[in-house]
Design a protein around this motif. Structure first.
Motif, PDB file in Angstrom:
ATOM      1  N   THR A  72      31.686  -3.251   5.983  1.00  0.00           N
ATOM      2  CA  THR A  72      33.134  -3.262   5.745  1.00  0.00           C
ATOM      3  C   THR A  72      33.944  -3.088   7.029  1.00  0.00           C
ATOM      4  N   ALA A  73      33.297  -2.950   8.167  1.00  0.00           N
ATOM      5  CA  ALA A  73      34.005  -2.720   9.435  1.00  0.00           C
ATOM      6  C   ALA A  73      34.876  -3.912   9.800  1.00  0.00           C
ATOM      7  N   LYS A  74      34.410  -5.125   9.462  1.00  0.00           N
ATOM      8  CA  LYS A  74      35.191  -6.303   9.834  1.00  0.00           C
ATOM      9  C   LYS A  74      36.551  -6.325   9.134  1.00  0.00           C
ATOM     10  N   TRP A  75      36.652  -5.718   7.916  1.00  0.00           N
ATOM     11  CA  TRP A  75      37.925  -5.704   7.211  1.00  0.00           C
ATOM     12  C   TRP A  75      38.944  -4.791   7.898  1.00  0.00           C
ATOM     13  N   TYR A  76      38.458  -3.719   8.499  1.00  0.00           N
ATOM     14  CA  TYR A  76      39.360  -2.858   9.271  1.00  0.00           C
ATOM     15  C   TYR A  76      39.873  -3.577  10.519  1.00  0.00           C
ATOM     16  N   VAL A  77      39.013  -4.333  11.153  1.00  0.00           N
ATOM     17  CA  VAL A  77      39.426  -5.101  12.336  1.00  0.00           C
ATOM     18  C   VAL A  77      40.433  -6.179  11.929  1.00  0.00           C
ATOM     19  N   VAL A  78      40.163  -6.864  10.815  1.00  0.00           N
ATOM     20  CA  VAL A  78      41.088  -7.897  10.334  1.00  0.00           C
ATOM     21  C   VAL A  78      42.421  -7.267   9.940  1.00  0.00           C
ATOM     22  N   GLY A  79      42.380  -6.127   9.244  1.00  0.00           N
ATOM     23  CA  GLY A  79      43.613  -5.445   8.846  1.00  0.00           C
ATOM     24  C   GLY A  79      44.431  -5.001  10.054  1.00  0.00           C
ATOM     25  N   THR A  80      43.767  -4.480  11.074  1.00  0.00           N
ATOM     26  CA  THR A  80      44.453  -4.069  12.302  1.00  0.00           C
ATOM     27  C   THR A  80      45.068  -5.273  13.000  1.00  0.00           C
ATOM     28  N   SER A  81      44.345  -6.364  13.052  1.00  0.00           N
ATOM     29  CA  SER A  81      44.860  -7.578  13.697  1.00  0.00           C
ATOM     30  C   SER A  81      46.057  -8.150  12.947  1.00  0.00           C
ATOM     31  N   VAL A  82      45.975  -8.194  11.623  1.00  0.00           N
ATOM     32  CA  VAL A  82      47.086  -8.714  10.818  1.00  0.00           C
ATOM     33  C   VAL A  82      48.316  -7.816  10.965  1.00  0.00           C
ATOM     34  N   LEU A  83      48.116  -6.497  10.914  1.00  0.00           N
ATOM     35  CA  LEU A  83      49.225  -5.564  11.066  1.00  0.00           C
ATOM     36  C   LEU A  83      49.896  -5.718  12.440  1.00  0.00           C
ATOM     37  N   THR A  84      49.097  -5.851  13.489  1.00  0.00           N
ATOM     38  CA  THR A  84      49.642  -6.035  14.835  1.00  0.00           C
ATOM     39  C   THR A  84      50.373  -7.369  14.944  1.00  0.00           C
ATOM     40  N   GLY A  85      49.806  -8.417  14.384  1.00  0.00           N
ATOM     41  CA  GLY A  85      50.461  -9.731  14.418  1.00  0.00           C
ATOM     42  C   GLY A  85      51.792  -9.728  13.689  1.00  0.00           C
ATOM     43  N   LEU A  86      51.821  -9.100  12.513  1.00  0.00           N
ATOM     44  CA  LEU A  86      53.079  -9.019  11.763  1.00  0.00           C
ATOM     45  C   LEU A  86      54.142  -8.235  12.525  1.00  0.00           C
ATOM     46  N   PHE A  87      53.723  -7.154  13.183  1.00  0.00           N
ATOM     47  CA  PHE A  87      54.687  -6.370  13.946  1.00  0.00           C
ATOM     48  C   PHE A  87      55.227  -7.161  15.140  1.00  0.00           C
ATOM     49  N   ILE A  88      54.386  -7.912  15.803  1.00  0.00           N
ATOM     50  CA  ILE A  88      54.843  -8.734  16.935  1.00  0.00           C
ATOM     51  C   ILE A  88      55.767  -9.839  16.450  1.00  0.00           C
ATOM     52  N   ILE A  89      55.414 -10.472  15.333  1.00  0.00           N
ATOM     53  CA  ILE A  89      56.267 -11.527  14.770  1.00  0.00           C
ATOM     54  C   ILE A  89      57.614 -10.950  14.348  1.00  0.00           C
ATOM     55  N   PHE A  90      57.646  -9.712  13.856  1.00  0.00           N
ATOM     56  CA  PHE A  90      58.898  -9.059  13.494  1.00  0.00           C
ATOM     57  C   PHE A  90      59.696  -8.660  14.739  1.00  0.00           C
ATOM     58  N   SER A  91      59.026  -8.175  15.762  1.00  0.00           N
ATOM     59  CA  SER A  91      59.703  -7.608  16.935  1.00  0.00           C
ATOM     60  C   SER A  91      60.468  -8.642  17.745  1.00  0.00           C
ATOM     61  N   PHE A  92      59.883  -9.796  17.990  1.00  0.00           N
ATOM     62  CA  PHE A  92      60.554 -10.769  18.855  1.00  0.00           C
ATOM     63  C   PHE A  92      61.884 -11.258  18.287  1.00  0.00           C
ATOM     64  N   PRO A  93      61.973 -11.709  17.047  1.00  0.00           N
ATOM     65  CA  PRO A  93      63.294 -12.117  16.553  1.00  0.00           C
ATOM     66  C   PRO A  93      64.263 -10.944  16.394  1.00  0.00           C
ATOM     67  N   TYR A  94      63.767  -9.808  15.925  1.00  0.00           N
ATOM     68  CA  TYR A  94      64.654  -8.677  15.677  1.00  0.00           C
ATOM     69  C   TYR A  94      65.253  -8.155  16.972  1.00  0.00           C
ATOM     70  N   MET A  95      64.409  -7.899  17.966  1.00  0.00           N
ATOM     71  CA  MET A  95      64.916  -7.372  19.239  1.00  0.00           C
ATOM     72  C   MET A  95      65.486  -8.478  20.115  1.00  0.00           C
ATOM     73  N   GLY A  96      64.970  -9.682  20.003  1.00  0.00           N
ATOM     74  CA  GLY A  96      65.427 -10.781  20.844  1.00  0.00           C
ATOM     75  C   GLY A  96      66.695 -11.443  20.376  1.00  0.00           C
TER      76      GLY A  96
END
Length: 176
Positions: free
Chosen positions: A51-75
């Motif tokens: 199940t370790a790969k699901w934690y890595v995928v969840g971390t990657s998705v969470l980080t990607g969503l935050f980056i996608i949110f940050s650029f338009p919001y702050m930019g």
């Protein structure tokens, strides 16, 4: 003299800037909490757990969503609000220029220092040569455009070519 700005405008812009920054910091806190939780659970897993790969995928998705949110919001949102706050602050403490110029026309919208503005052109006589030049005075896009009449003089107070106050006159430009 008709003033376009009041002290309340600067206060409202700073309040909006703080709200936007507070929203971003809340999103950042949620992201960091979720990221820390996923990393902690990943570190607590036994070696070679399937199940370790699901934690890595969840971390990657969470980080990607935050980056996608940050650029338009702050930019877009925060950057535009911050530029408007700076322009209002410069207006309150900057040097003012007083002039009486004849109105020549209106040009297209533009962006000056990150603030959307309408462009009003005024005729200015060149001192050294016998020619007239056009001076651009910027009117805030959030405010109603003044009822300037072409060929008539207007008293202007500006700071960095950004219109702060105006007064319409009945004096008409002489035709040469």
């Amino acid at each position: 003299m008709t003033k376009l700005y009041s002290d309340l405008d600067l206060y409202d812009a700073i309040k909006q800037r703080r709200r936007l920054l507070g929203g971003y910091l809340t999103a950042l806190a949620l992201f960091l909490g979720g990221f820390a939780t996923l990393v902690t659970f990943y570190c607590l897993l036994p070696y070679n757990d399937p199940t370790a790969k699901w934690y890595v995928v969840g971390t990657s998705v969470l980080t990607g969503l935050f980056i996608i949110f940050s650029f338009p919001y702050m930019g877009i949102s925060f950057k535009r609000c911050n530029a408007y706050c700076k322009a209002l602050r410069f207006m309150s403490i900057g040097l003012k220029e007083y002039s009486v110029l004849p109105f020549a026309g209106i040009e297209d919208w533009t962006t000056k220092d990150g603030v959307d503005v309408n462009v009003a052109t005024f005729s200015v006589k060149n001192v050294k040569r016998e020619e007239t030049m056009l001076r651009q005075i910027y009117v805030d896009g959030e405010k109603e455009f003044p009822p300037f009449r072409e060929g008539y003089y207007a008293r202007l107070i500006s700071q960095g070519n950004l219109l702060i106050a105006y007064e319409l006159t009945d004096r008409k430009e002489e035709e040469e």
